[in-house]
Design a protein around this motif. Structure first.
Motif, PDB file in Angstrom:
ATOM      1  N   PRO A  40       8.018   2.562  -9.484  1.00  0.00           N
ATOM      2  CA  PRO A  40       6.934   1.686  -9.945  1.00  0.00           C
ATOM      3  C   PRO A  40       7.461   0.746 -11.026  1.00  0.00           C
ATOM      4  O   PRO A  40       8.480   1.048 -11.666  1.00  0.00           O
ATOM      5  CB  PRO A  40       5.899   2.670 -10.507  1.00  0.00           C
ATOM      6  CG  PRO A  40       6.276   4.002  -9.954  1.00  0.00           C
ATOM      7  CD  PRO A  40       7.754   3.973  -9.772  1.00  0.00           C
ATOM      8  N   PRO A  41       6.790  -0.352 -11.287  1.00  0.00           N
ATOM      9  CA  PRO A  41       7.261  -1.290 -12.311  1.00  0.00           C
ATOM     10  C   PRO A  41       7.439  -0.612 -13.661  1.00  0.00           C
ATOM     11  O   PRO A  41       6.530   0.073 -14.137  1.00  0.00           O
ATOM     12  CB  PRO A  41       6.151  -2.351 -12.356  1.00  0.00           C
ATOM     13  CG  PRO A  41       5.488  -2.244 -11.025  1.00  0.00           C
ATOM     14  CD  PRO A  41       5.585  -0.815 -10.619  1.00  0.00           C
ATOM     15  N   ASP A  81      -2.888   5.563   5.006  1.00  0.00           N
ATOM     16  CA  ASP A  81      -3.993   5.483   4.038  1.00  0.00           C
ATOM     17  C   ASP A  81      -3.490   4.950   2.689  1.00  0.00           C
ATOM     18  O   ASP A  81      -3.631   5.595   1.637  1.00  0.00           O
ATOM     19  CB  ASP A  81      -4.632   6.863   3.878  1.00  0.00           C
ATOM     20  CG  ASP A  81      -5.867   6.854   2.999  1.00  0.00           C
ATOM     21  OD1 ASP A  81      -6.166   7.900   2.393  1.00  0.00           O
ATOM     22  OD2 ASP A  81      -6.510   5.788   2.891  1.00  0.00           O
ATOM     23  N   SER A  82      -2.868   3.794   2.708  1.00  0.00           N
ATOM     24  CA  SER A  82      -2.234   3.238   1.507  1.00  0.00           C
ATOM     25  C   SER A  82      -3.202   3.148   0.339  1.00  0.00           C
ATOM     26  O   SER A  82      -4.375   2.792   0.512  1.00  0.00           O
ATOM     27  CB  SER A  82      -1.667   1.849   1.819  1.00  0.00           C
ATOM     28  OG  SER A  82      -0.661   1.930   2.794  1.00  0.00           O
ATOM     29  N   GLN A  83      -2.680   3.461  -0.834  1.00  0.00           N
ATOM     30  CA  GLN A  83      -3.483   3.414  -2.049  1.00  0.00           C
ATOM     31  C   GLN A  83      -2.863   2.415  -3.030  1.00  0.00           C
ATOM     32  O   GLN A  83      -1.672   2.120  -2.958  1.00  0.00           O
ATOM     33  CB  GLN A  83      -3.545   4.813  -2.671  1.00  0.00           C
ATOM     34  CG  GLN A  83      -4.157   5.849  -1.743  1.00  0.00           C
ATOM     35  CD  GLN A  83      -4.132   7.251  -2.314  1.00  0.00           C
ATOM     36  OE1 GLN A  83      -3.621   7.486  -3.415  1.00  0.00           O
ATOM     37  NE2 GLN A  83      -4.679   8.195  -1.571  1.00  0.00           N
ATOM     38  N   LEU A  84      -3.680   1.929  -3.956  1.00  0.00           N
ATOM     39  CA  LEU A  84      -3.180   0.957  -4.933  1.00  0.00           C
ATOM     40  C   LEU A  84      -1.985   1.509  -5.700  1.00  0.00           C
ATOM     41  O   LEU A  84      -1.067   0.780  -6.067  1.00  0.00           O
ATOM     42  CB  LEU A  84      -4.296   0.555  -5.892  1.00  0.00           C
ATOM     43  CG  LEU A  84      -5.473  -0.196  -5.259  1.00  0.00           C
ATOM     44  CD1 LEU A  84      -6.553  -0.478  -6.305  1.00  0.00           C
ATOM     45  CD2 LEU A  84      -5.006  -1.507  -4.617  1.00  0.00           C
ATOM     46  N   GLY A  85      -1.981   2.805  -5.939  1.00  0.00           N
ATOM     47  CA  GLY A  85      -0.887   3.428  -6.663  1.00  0.00           C
ATOM     48  C   GLY A  85       0.410   3.508  -5.889  1.00  0.00           C
ATOM     49  O   GLY A  85       1.443   3.886  -6.459  1.00  0.00           O
ATOM     50  N   ASP A  86       0.384   3.158  -4.617  1.00  0.00           N
ATOM     51  CA  ASP A  86       1.615   3.160  -3.818  1.00  0.00           C
ATOM     52  C   ASP A  86       2.442   1.902  -4.066  1.00  0.00           C
ATOM     53  O   ASP A  86       3.589   1.826  -3.639  1.00  0.00           O
ATOM     54  CB  ASP A  86       1.289   3.256  -2.328  1.00  0.00           C
ATOM     55  CG  ASP A  86       0.645   4.577  -1.940  1.00  0.00           C
ATOM     56  OD1 ASP A  86      -0.114   4.596  -0.950  1.00  0.00           O
ATOM     57  OD2 ASP A  86       0.885   5.588  -2.640  1.00  0.00           O
ATOM     58  N   ALA A  87       1.864   0.923  -4.733  1.00  0.00           N
ATOM     59  CA  ALA A  87       2.588  -0.322  -4.995  1.00  0.00           C
ATOM     60  C   ALA A  87       3.808  -0.038  -5.868  1.00  0.00           C
ATOM     61  O   ALA A  87       3.695   0.550  -6.951  1.00  0.00           O
ATOM     62  CB  ALA A  87       1.675  -1.326  -5.685  1.00  0.00           C
ATOM     63  N   ALA A  88       4.977  -0.421  -5.382  1.00  0.00           N
ATOM     64  CA  ALA A  88       6.231  -0.105  -6.080  1.00  0.00           C
ATOM     65  C   ALA A  88       7.390  -0.669  -5.273  1.00  0.00           C
ATOM     66  O   ALA A  88       7.215  -1.199  -4.180  1.00  0.00           O
ATOM     67  CB  ALA A  88       6.404   1.405  -6.231  1.00  0.00           C
TER      68      ALA A  88
END
Lengths: 118, 114
Positions: A40-41, A81-88
């Motif tokens: 993650p960032p 079921d992608s979630q916002l927290g998967d952004a990375a």
């Protein structure tokens, strides 16, 4: 020397949808391990999933699964079921089998930046 | 156990200066690794230790770089006569050496050479 290639610099997915990240590798070894790491960032790298090359069964960890094609030297990651927290950033990595005298180092691809859209 | 700790988190230095980074691994982990990550790239292996022994070094580790792990506990990575090309994130990881346990990474030290 082993190499890992991630051909998708960036990918995007809608929240709750499924996305697949690609990874190919090159090796002359028969036994090895493959990994997907998430970065993650501004945060530390986290192991998502791992696969032993001698196992034909694809690894799964909750919403994360892999499609391991040994003959094709392909190791893709599917996120369901992608979630916002998967952004990375997602990195594919290779490691030799140590008992055969291989190196313990991880060889990483250049990464795929995943954006999850609400 | 709070995981792998790296210090400092950020370091800005002038070209030509020496810098030293520290890594504290998970206490029961006997293996410790250093990687370098530049912007837009995946981490690149630098070196690794099993206990206090440095078992492998990458050709990326020029003679300006030195790493130590006294007593098999924490590790230091020193860069002498820094160059602008040394600007990167330096990552430390530790493991028990078995595939089953994987690697645990620290948050890294970001070095900027000006």
């Amino acid at each position: 020397a082993q190499t890992v290639t991630q051909s998708q610099p960036e990918m995007s997915v809608q929240e709750a949808e499924t996305v697949t990240l690609s990874c190919t590798y090159d090796t002359s070894e028969s036994d090895y391990y493959l990994f997907w790491y998430k970065q993650p960032p501004s945060r530390q790298m986290i192991l998502v999933i791992r696969q032993e090359a001698y196992k034909q069964q694809n690894a799964t960890e909750n919403r994360f699964s892999v499609n391991f094609q040994k003959a094709a030297k392909s190791f893709s990651l599917k996120i369901s079921d992608s979630q916002l927290g998967d952004a990375a950033m997602y990195f594919c990595a290779y490691r030799s089998e140590m008992t055969q005298g291989g190196s313990e180092k991880l060889v990483f691809g250049k990464g795929t930046k995943l954006t999850v859209n609400p | 156990d709070t995981g792998v700790s790296q210090d400092p988190r950020h370091k800005i230095t002038k070209r030509g200066q020496n810098v030293t980074f520290r890594c504290d691994p998970i206490s029961e982990h006997n293996r410790l690794y250093w990687y370098r990550q530049t912007l837009g790239q995946g981490p690149e292996f630098l070196t690794y230790f099993q206990n206090e022994a440095q078992l492998e070094k990458s050709r990326l580790l020029s003679d300006r770089f030195s790493a130590e792990r006294p007593k098999g506990s924490f590790s230091t990575l020193e860069i002498q006569r820094t160059e602008q090309g040394d600007s990167a994130m330096y990552l430390c990881a530790s493991s028990l050496g078995s595939f089953r346990y994987g690697y645990t990474f620290g948050s890294g030290t970001r070095l900027t050479v000006v």
